[in-house]
Design a protein around this motif. Structure first.
Motif, PDB file in Angstrom:
ATOM      1  N   THR A 224     113.144  86.524  26.041  1.00 38.99           N
ATOM      2  CA  THR A 224     113.254  85.660  27.213  1.00 38.99           C
ATOM      3  C   THR A 224     113.664  84.248  26.846  1.00 38.99           C
ATOM      4  OG1 THR A 224     110.887  85.206  27.019  1.00 38.99           O
ATOM      5  CG2 THR A 224     111.560  86.967  28.532  1.00 38.99           C
ATOM      6  N   ASN A 225     113.481  83.873  25.566  1.00 36.34           N
ATOM      7  CA  ASN A 225     113.839  82.507  25.156  1.00 36.34           C
ATOM      8  C   ASN A 225     115.329  82.353  24.909  1.00 36.34           C
ATOM      9  OD1 ASN A 225     111.145  81.715  25.207  1.00 36.34           O
ATOM     10  ND2 ASN A 225     110.788  82.459  23.104  1.00 36.34           N
ATOM     11  N   LEU A 226     115.995  83.454  24.667  1.00 36.13           N
ATOM     12  CA  LEU A 226     117.430  83.395  24.388  1.00 36.13           C
ATOM     13  C   LEU A 226     118.226  83.640  25.655  1.00 36.13           C
ATOM     14  CD1 LEU A 226     117.568  85.461  21.076  1.00 36.13           C
ATOM     15  CD2 LEU A 226     117.652  82.968  21.309  1.00 36.13           C
ATOM     16  N   SER A 227     119.308  82.917  25.788  1.00 38.13           N
ATOM     17  CA  SER A 227     120.194  83.116  26.937  1.00 38.13           C
ATOM     18  C   SER A 227     121.480  83.744  26.451  1.00 38.13           C
ATOM     19  CB  SER A 227     120.502  81.768  27.625  1.00 38.13           C
ATOM     20  OG  SER A 227     121.068  80.863  26.709  1.00 38.13           O
ATOM     21  N   PRO A 228     121.721  85.010  26.698  1.00 33.97           N
ATOM     22  CA  PRO A 228     122.923  85.699  26.218  1.00 33.97           C
ATOM     23  C   PRO A 228     124.194  85.088  26.801  1.00 33.97           C
ATOM     24  CG  PRO A 228     121.760  87.026  27.859  1.00 33.97           C
ATOM     25  CD  PRO A 228     120.872  85.873  27.529  1.00 33.97           C
ATOM     26  N   LYS A 229     125.212  85.042  25.947  1.00 36.90           N
ATOM     27  CA  LYS A 229     126.484  84.455  26.379  1.00 36.90           C
ATOM     28  C   LYS A 229     127.223  85.417  27.309  1.00 36.90           C
ATOM     29  CE  LYS A 229     127.176  81.608  22.252  1.00 36.90           C
ATOM     30  NZ  LYS A 229     128.087  81.298  21.116  1.00 36.90           N
ATOM     31  N   ILE A 230     127.951  84.832  28.226  1.00 36.86           N
ATOM     32  CA  ILE A 230     128.756  85.628  29.158  1.00 36.86           C
ATOM     33  C   ILE A 230     130.095  85.937  28.498  1.00 36.86           C
ATOM     34  CG2 ILE A 230     129.834  85.678  31.424  1.00 36.86           C
ATOM     35  CD1 ILE A 230     127.738  83.726  32.394  1.00 36.86           C
ATOM     36  N   SER A 231     130.471  87.207  28.483  1.00 38.48           N
ATOM     37  CA  SER A 231     131.734  87.614  27.873  1.00 38.48           C
ATOM     38  C   SER A 231     132.908  87.191  28.760  1.00 38.48           C
ATOM     39  CB  SER A 231     131.752  89.127  27.676  1.00 38.48           C
ATOM     40  OG  SER A 231     131.752  89.784  28.931  1.00 38.48           O
ATOM     41  N   PRO A 232     134.125  87.082  28.173  1.00 37.28           N
ATOM     42  CA  PRO A 232     135.305  86.732  28.982  1.00 37.28           C
ATOM     43  C   PRO A 232     135.548  87.713  30.131  1.00 37.28           C
ATOM     44  CG  PRO A 232     135.798  86.536  26.646  1.00 37.28           C
ATOM     45  CD  PRO A 232     134.436  87.155  26.740  1.00 37.28           C
ATOM     46  N   GLY A 233     135.261  89.006  29.893  1.00 39.04           N
ATOM     47  CA  GLY A 233     135.442  89.992  30.955  1.00 39.04           C
ATOM     48  C   GLY A 233     134.491  89.765  32.114  1.00 39.04           C
ATOM     49  N   GLN A 234     133.243  89.423  31.786  1.00 45.65           N
ATOM     50  CA  GLN A 234     132.271  89.141  32.838  1.00 45.65           C
ATOM     51  C   GLN A 234     132.627  87.862  33.590  1.00 45.65           C
ATOM     52  OE1 GLN A 234     128.772  89.326  30.179  1.00 45.65           O
ATOM     53  NE2 GLN A 234     127.966  90.883  31.547  1.00 45.65           N
ATOM     54  N   ARG A 235     133.120  86.862  32.858  1.00 41.76           N
ATOM     55  CA  ARG A 235     133.522  85.615  33.506  1.00 41.76           C
ATOM     56  C   ARG A 235     134.684  85.854  34.466  1.00 41.76           C
ATOM     57  NH1 ARG A 235     134.613  83.141  29.288  1.00 41.76           N
ATOM     58  NH2 ARG A 235     132.585  82.198  28.866  1.00 41.76           N
ATOM     59  N   ALA A 236     135.652  86.667  34.035  1.00 39.18           N
ATOM     60  CA  ALA A 236     136.780  86.996  34.912  1.00 39.18           C
ATOM     61  C   ALA A 236     136.309  87.775  36.130  1.00 39.18           C
ATOM     62  CB  ALA A 236     137.816  87.813  34.134  1.00 39.18           C
ATOM     63  N   THR A 237     135.345  88.679  35.919  1.00 37.39           N
ATOM     64  CA  THR A 237     134.813  89.462  37.043  1.00 37.39           C
ATOM     65  C   THR A 237     134.106  88.569  38.050  1.00 37.39           C
ATOM     66  OG1 THR A 237     134.514  91.357  35.569  1.00 37.39           O
ATOM     67  CG2 THR A 237     133.321  91.392  37.670  1.00 37.39           C
ATOM     68  N   GLN A 238     133.302  87.618  37.565  1.00 36.87           N
ATOM     69  CA  GLN A 238     132.606  86.694  38.457  1.00 36.87           C
ATOM     70  C   GLN A 238     133.595  85.845  39.246  1.00 36.87           C
ATOM     71  OE1 GLN A 238     129.958  84.550  35.868  1.00 36.87           O
ATOM     72  NE2 GLN A 238     128.507  86.251  35.685  1.00 36.87           N
ATOM     73  N   THR A 239     134.687  85.434  38.592  1.00 36.89           N
ATOM     74  CA  THR A 239     135.713  84.649  39.282  1.00 36.89           C
ATOM     75  C   THR A 239     136.369  85.462  40.390  1.00 36.89           C
ATOM     76  OG1 THR A 239     136.171  83.442  37.232  1.00 36.89           O
ATOM     77  CG2 THR A 239     137.833  83.319  38.966  1.00 36.89           C
ATOM     78  N   ILE A 240     136.707  86.719  40.094  1.00 38.13           N
ATOM     79  CA  ILE A 240     137.352  87.576  41.091  1.00 38.13           C
ATOM     80  C   ILE A 240     136.395  87.873  42.240  1.00 38.13           C
ATOM     81  CG2 ILE A 240     138.342  89.871  41.460  1.00 38.13           C
ATOM     82  CD1 ILE A 240     139.389  89.667  38.545  1.00 38.13           C
ATOM     83  N   LEU A 241     135.110  88.066  41.925  1.00 37.93           N
ATOM     84  CA  LEU A 241     134.119  88.269  42.978  1.00 37.93           C
ATOM     85  C   LEU A 241     134.030  87.054  43.890  1.00 37.93           C
ATOM     86  CD1 LEU A 241     131.203  90.043  41.068  1.00 37.93           C
ATOM     87  CD2 LEU A 241     132.563  90.991  42.939  1.00 37.93           C
ATOM     88  N   LEU A 242     134.073  85.876  43.296  1.00 38.74           N
ATOM     89  CA  LEU A 242     134.051  84.639  44.089  1.00 38.74           C
ATOM     90  C   LEU A 242     135.288  84.545  44.971  1.00 38.74           C
ATOM     91  CD1 LEU A 242     132.711  81.916  44.729  1.00 38.74           C
ATOM     92  CD2 LEU A 242     133.928  80.948  42.767  1.00 38.74           C
ATOM     93  N   LEU A 243     136.456  84.895  44.407  1.00 37.20           N
ATOM     94  CA  LEU A 243     137.705  84.841  45.171  1.00 37.20           C
ATOM     95  C   LEU A 243     137.696  85.818  46.337  1.00 37.20           C
ATOM     96  CD1 LEU A 243     140.661  84.518  42.614  1.00 37.20           C
ATOM     97  CD2 LEU A 243     139.894  82.845  44.294  1.00 37.20           C
ATOM     98  N   THR A 244     137.300  87.057  46.076  1.00 35.74           N
ATOM     99  CA  THR A 244     137.311  88.062  47.143  1.00 35.74           C
ATOM    100  C   THR A 244     136.302  87.726  48.243  1.00 35.74           C
ATOM    101  OG1 THR A 244     135.796  89.417  45.798  1.00 35.74           O
ATOM    102  CG2 THR A 244     138.141  89.945  45.687  1.00 35.74           C
ATOM    103  N   SER A 245     135.133  87.215  47.836  1.00 33.24           N
ATOM    104  CA  SER A 245     134.134  86.819  48.844  1.00 33.24           C
ATOM    105  C   SER A 245     134.659  85.681  49.700  1.00 33.24           C
ATOM    106  CB  SER A 245     132.831  86.403  48.159  1.00 33.24           C
ATOM    107  OG  SER A 245     132.306  87.449  47.377  1.00 33.24           O
TER     108      SER A 245
END
Length: 308
Positions: A224-245
């Motif tokens: 719980t103390n570590l914050s895993p990094k977001i992969s480029p694929g996940q970042r692109a997915t989040q961006t596309i989700l934001l765009l479509t919404s």
């Protein structure tokens, strides 16, 4: 003529419309030039980059034609020529159709890319990369043919008053077409829009479920103390989700304002201006969302700023 003078009197709304168009054109130009330069340097673009470049081009064309429409609506210019009316209205309607279809394709492609190996979409992963350029070309050809009715029915508004004409802008009007053709074209457009919105909603829901599942897996693997990094694929997915919404929200608002413009307010100038602002909202905001998550562009802008 009275309506034109009345619309042009709303200075603040008029300036807001032109400001939105100018900002959108500038942002899409920067995004498009960045991908053109990337292609010239690397001579190869990923399907995601090609789609983003197409979105930037489509939105640039949409906002440029909207600028012409706004100058006519607010009384700055009277076109008075059939060719000008046909070209501007046709390109504007074409790019609006391409905006929704390209956004949908972007969402579906990212959902296929993100899908795990044991999913039903796995078999489309390798095929999608090869057939992707064909899909983009098909969207252009299909929408060009679907919107060709505007080249036939749109023309300059004659000096003689006619109740059979439907005014599109102050200088352009739509000539009446047969009920059969009008019904066919409207049905095709409605089916197209509903299908693309439905595909966007399904692919977005699928991507959200995959991201949530991936996040739960990471929580088991990491403390719980570590914050895993977001992969480029996940970042692109989040961006596309934001765009479509955001697209679906603006599409819904555009439908509401257009309906109220036609039915409730009877072409009220304020509602007309609001409809223009809402209709251009996605094309203006989209490049900023894409640029904010584009690390290559941010690094390039920072390096250019440091050199100065």
């Amino acid at each position: 003529m009275n309506k034109k003078r009345k619309i042009s009197s709303y200075i603040d709304i008029r300036n807001t419309v032109f400001f939105e168009i100018t900002v959108g054109i500038t942002a899409n130009t920067v995004l498009l030039l960045f991908h053109i330069v990337t292609f010239l340097l690397k001579h190869r673009l990923k399907p995601l980059d090609v789609t983003i470049a197409q979105l930037a081009l489509v939105h640039w064309m949409l906002l440029v034609t909207m600028g012409f429409i706004a100058t006519d609506t607010f009384g700055f210019e009277n076109w008075g020529r059939d060719l000008m009316c046909k070209s501007v209205i046709y390109v504007n309607r074409l790019t609006r159709a391409l905006s929704i279809s390209t956004t949908c394709l972007l969402s579906v492609f990212q959902a296929i890319t993100l899908s795990p190996r044991n999913s039903c979409l796995e078999k489309f992963k390798h095929k999608s990369s090869h057939h992707y350029p064909c899909c983009l070309i098909f969207l252009w050809v299909f929408n060009m043919l679907l919107n060709i009715r505007f080249l036939i029915s749109i023309g300059a508004t004659p000096n003689v008053t006619s109740h059979s004409l439907v005014f599109v802008t102050e200088s352009c009007s739509q000539r009446p077409i047969s009920y059969l053709f009008r019904y066919i074209f409207l049905s095709l457009v409605n089916v197209q829009d509903i299908s693309f919105i439905g595909l966007m909603a399904l692919s977005s829901g699928y991507m959200v479920s995959l991201l949530c599942g991936h996040k739960r897996q990471l929580q088991h693997l990491h403390s719980t103390n570590l914050s895993p990094k977001i992969s480029p694929g996940q970042r692109a997915t989040q961006t596309i989700l934001l765009l479509t919404s955001f697209f679906m929200l603006m599409y819904f608002l555009d439908c509401v304002t257009f309906s109220s413009l036609v039915i409730l307010w009877n072409n009220d100038p304020i509602n007309l201006c609001v409809q223009m602002l809402v209709g251009n909202g996605y094309a203006t905001i989209c490049p900023f969302v894409l640029m904010s998550t584009e690390k290559r562009m941010i690094e390039w802008l920072i390096s250019r700023w440091k050199r100065q």
